[in-house]
Write an enzyme that holds these catalytic residues in place. Structure first.
Site, PDB file in Angstrom:
ATOM      1  CG  ASP A 199     -28.937  31.072  65.934  1.00 40.09           C
ATOM      2  OD1 ASP A 199     -27.835  30.611  65.589  1.00 40.09           O
ATOM      3  OD2 ASP A 199     -29.784  30.400  66.542  1.00 40.09           O
ATOM      4  CB  CYS A 200     -25.129  31.101  62.320  1.00 44.04           C
ATOM      5  SG  CYS A 200     -24.045  31.329  63.733  1.00 44.04           S
TER       6      CYS A 200
END
Length: 775
Positions: free
Chosen positions: A302-303
């Site tokens: 995920d970012c």
């Protein structure tokens, strides 16, 4: 997935500037005349013919191996991040991995954008609404349309080939702001949705299983279902999960994604699981996803989960150590920049070998090879003829309306209420903060839709309406009761469209209260008290609401839940309300009372109840407390009768005479020991289902089981479901095949699957059938 608005204030300013000064949609861009650049395009760059990685007759492994050997360390590292850099000397353009397609091609993520060439895409209902259809073929059909529109946009340089969808986390807690993105609380439904939607996105029309139409990604792995609640946020949360709950509840949808859907990617989550960050846990990544489940694809973060390891969780002492731990755990791609910044340093410091980077980037390149990224101009490939004409087609838009129809759930219906007669109703009061909304209907991870049909527009198409918002906004700080009452008092019927929007529930924002926001309940009650005709309460939301007051009220004659029903939501609502369509949706999640939210901490990940502490457990499978509506609830305009035709009362499991359970009492047997006999032990259940009403329609048939009380087993769990259409006064035979090892087993305290011996009670509607499983 983190929101793409890294600088929200700046983005708001730019959006306002564009809108005010030029009248432009800030998500709309204008395409230059320059044609898109594609890798291995020998027409524009003849030199690429000499590269094995451009040779489509070579195997993918040969092509990937050739490409990796040609790259420098820095070039390889640049393909470990979502914004991958061009390698101009090899004719490889830059590539953006981050695109979204949760319920239609989205403008969230930098890989996709809309333009004057393609100003919008079909916006289907938010996933929680589509899941309520319990229609697996619909899940696949939506995926096919979304991938076709995505490919059409890719061909004109407006989209990528990799889409970080679907979200298959379990909707464990009603307060979770992202529950709207998921297929609900049940592992079986979530697993079936996951595999079906992934196949719809990925499967090619030529049947080539080694190639992909677009690449899907199942997220967020794993045990992720808290964003921000009472000071606890996803970047710092440690999900303490038993092995039993992990294997029994949280993991099955991801397993199905990989094993049944052959998904191209799995995204690891921000949170820790039992003290280890998901994106740095080799047991979860290398061990399970790639080892046990045999992922054919890449693992993304995920970012920016790699940055979170060091910056937020302090799991490592340096950024380089964070990069090394993630790579060694099995991470291949970093949404964000951390692997791009710190992987070279990690190699030089001896924290990770370059061979690990080679393996990671090879997984990324292999996925792009399967997508045709390295096959040159896509116009010469399968799907090369797709373009703007194939986006927002009438057929696609009609499917969006049909999906909403199938997902809308009728929760209450007093005799004489719904459906309303469009000829008998001369005036309709339409009241509520969600009665004339547009963007609210498409939820989050949205794109620009083809067009909108609001609830008011949908209802007005059939009868004359009087519209009163009743509240200034969905938060409803002050209800404007007088105007609403005046409209309702003179109308033949009243429709109240209430609920939530992204200000109430969203990524990064979990609810504390699960009642109708602000003074919505006051407005509903006041209007219902003066209405002269039927009062239909419509709830537009992702999560469930405590509407016990409406369920109990004689004045409120019908309740509909419409989720976030997509671009055609208003038309679909009207189709149900006026009886043009028979409702067939069923709740994919439980609706709890506010007392649950007051007493149960969102941070408790345990699925099973604990009588010693009064903890009531989670979801219909384990929850022991009071409920407003439960999983599977939903009504139709036609009554359906079930008749059991065929089902065994006894199933005997053959075991060797030397087996310990032959000489001593056993409550369960390891499923692996029974596996050789599983195929022979499978049996059929046959049911006759009859529509006894006067209206044709679709009906969902659920097969539930209550297993023996061993290993803290579920009180009830779903074995299967079938959707069928029945004309009035007709019946059809429905068949369920029951796999003893899979369906009549439970997960024990150590995560092992055990076949439960003793009485299993099978449920179909009001029918119950006892089945004894013995040695």
């Amino acid at each position: 997935m983190a929101d793409s608005s890294v600088f929200p204030c700046f983005r708001i300013f730019i959006s306002f500037f564009l809108l005010c000064h030029f009248g432009l949609n800030p998500n709309l861009v204008f395409v230059s005349s320059q044609n898109p650049v594609f890798a291995c395009d020998s027409a524009s760059d003849p030199g690429v013919k000499n590269y094995t990685f451009c040779d489509t007759s070579a195997s993918i492994s040969e092509r990937v191996g050739d490409l990796v050997t040609r790259l420098t360390l820095q070039e390889k590292i640049s393909w470990l991040v979502d914004a991958s850099s061009a390698v101009s000397r090899l004719g490889i353009p830059k590539y953006e991995w981050w695109s979204e397609a949760l319920h239609g091609v989205s403008y969230v993520g930098p890989g996709t954008r809309f333009s004057t060439l393609v100003p919008g895409a079909t916006s289907f209902p938010q996933v929680i609404c589509t899941a309520a259809s319990f229609n697996v073929s619909l899940f696949t059909a939506i995926g096919k349309v979304v991938s076709t529109e995505a490919r059409a946009m890719y061909n004109v340089g407006l989209a990528g080939l990799t889409y970080w969808s679907p979200n298959v986390n379990i909707f464990r807690d009603p307060r979770w702001g992202r529950g709207q993105e998921t297929p609900g609380e049940d592992p079986l439904l979530s697993s079936k949705y996951a595999a079906a939607y992934v196949r719809g996105l990925q499967d090619r029309d030529d049947g080539d299983k080694d190639r992909l139409k677009v690449g899907a990604c199942c997220k967020h792995y794993t045990a992720y279902d808290l964003d921000s609640w009472k000071g606890v946020d996803r970047l710092h949360f440690n999900a303490v999960v038993t092995q039993q709950d992990l294997d029994d509840t949280y993991q099955p949808p991801f397993k199905s994604c990989v094993e049944d859907g052959n998904v191209a990617s799995v995204m690891c989550s921000y949170n820790q699981v039992n003290g280890k960050p998901s994106c740095a846990d080799p047991d979860l990544l290398k061990g399970v996803i790639r080892g046990k489940w045999k992922l054919n694809g890449y693992i993304s973060s995920d970012c920016d989960s790699v940055e979170v390891l060091f910056h937020d969780q302090r799991y490592t002492k340096t950024f380089e150590e964070a990069a090394a731990k993630a790579l060694l755990a099995g991470l291949d791609l970093n949404c964000g920049s951390s692997l791009g910044k710190y992987s070279e340093g990690a190699v030089k410091q001896g924290l990770v070998n370059e061979s690990v980077i080679d393996a990671a980037v090879s997984n990324n390149f292999a996925t792009l090879m399967r997508l045709g990224f390295f096959d040159g101009d896509p116009s010469k490939q399968l799907y090369g003829d797709l373009g703007p004409k194939d986006v927002c087609t009438p057929e696609n838009q009609e499917l969006a309306r049909e999906a909403a129809r199938q997902g809308i759930v009728l929760l209450k219906n007093t005799k004489g209420s719904l459906p309303l007669s469009p000829t008998a109703i001369k005036s309709l009061a339409v009241i509520g903060p969600n009665a004339n909304v547009t963007k609210t209907m498409i939820g989050n991870y949205e794109g620009t839709p083809c067009k909108y049909t609001t609830p008011l527009q949908g209802l007005t198409a059939s009868v004359a309406t009087t519209y009163v918002p009743g509240c200034d906004n969905v938060e409803c700080g002050t209800a404007h009761v007088d105007d609403a009452q005046k409209a309702a008092a003179t109308a033949d019927a009243t429709v109240l469209v209430m609920g939530a929007n992204q200000n109430i529930e969203r990524e990064g924002f979990d609810r504390v209260d699960i009642t109708l926001p602000g003074q919505q309940q006051l407005l509903v009650t006041a209007v219902a008290n003066v209405s002269k005709g039927p009062v239909i309460l419509v709830i537009m939301s992702g999560g469930g609401m405590d509407v016990q007051f409406a369920k109990d009220s004689d004045k409120i004659t019908s309740i509909l839940w419409v989720g976030y029903p997509g671009e055609a939501g208003g038309a679909a609502m009207a189709d149900i309300i006026f009886g043009y369509y028979n409702p067939s949706g069923r709740l994919p999640m439980s609706w709890y009372p506010q007392s649950f939210a007051d007493k149960v901490p969102m941070t408790n990940m345990n699925m099973r109840p604990d009588p010693a502490t009064g903890y009531p457990g989670r979801t219909y499978r384990f929850y022991t407390g009071p409920i407003v509506y439960t999983f599977g609830d939903g009504l139709s305009y036609s009554d359906v009768k079930h008749n059991l035709v065929k089902a065994p009362e006894l199933v005997s499991i053959p075991l060797a005479e030397t087996h310990v359970c032959k000489s001593s009492s056993c409550k369960s047997i390891d499923a692996l020991e029974v596996e050789p006999s599983c195929e022979q032990l499978a049996f059929d259940i046959h049911l006759k289902v009859r529509n006894t009403g006067e209206m044709g329609g679709s009906h969902t048939i659920f097969l539930f089981s209550s297993p023996p009380s061993v290993h803290n087993s579920p009180q009830k769990h779903l074995l299967g479901f079938e959707k069928l259409f029945l004309t009035p006064q007709t019946e059809e035979l429905v068949r369920f095949k029951v796999d003893v090892c899979k369906d009549l087993s439970v997960v024990d305290e150590f995560g092992s699957r055990k076949v439960a011996l003793g009485e299993h009670v099978l449920h179909v509607g009001d029918l119950k059938h006892s089945l004894n499983l013995r040695i």
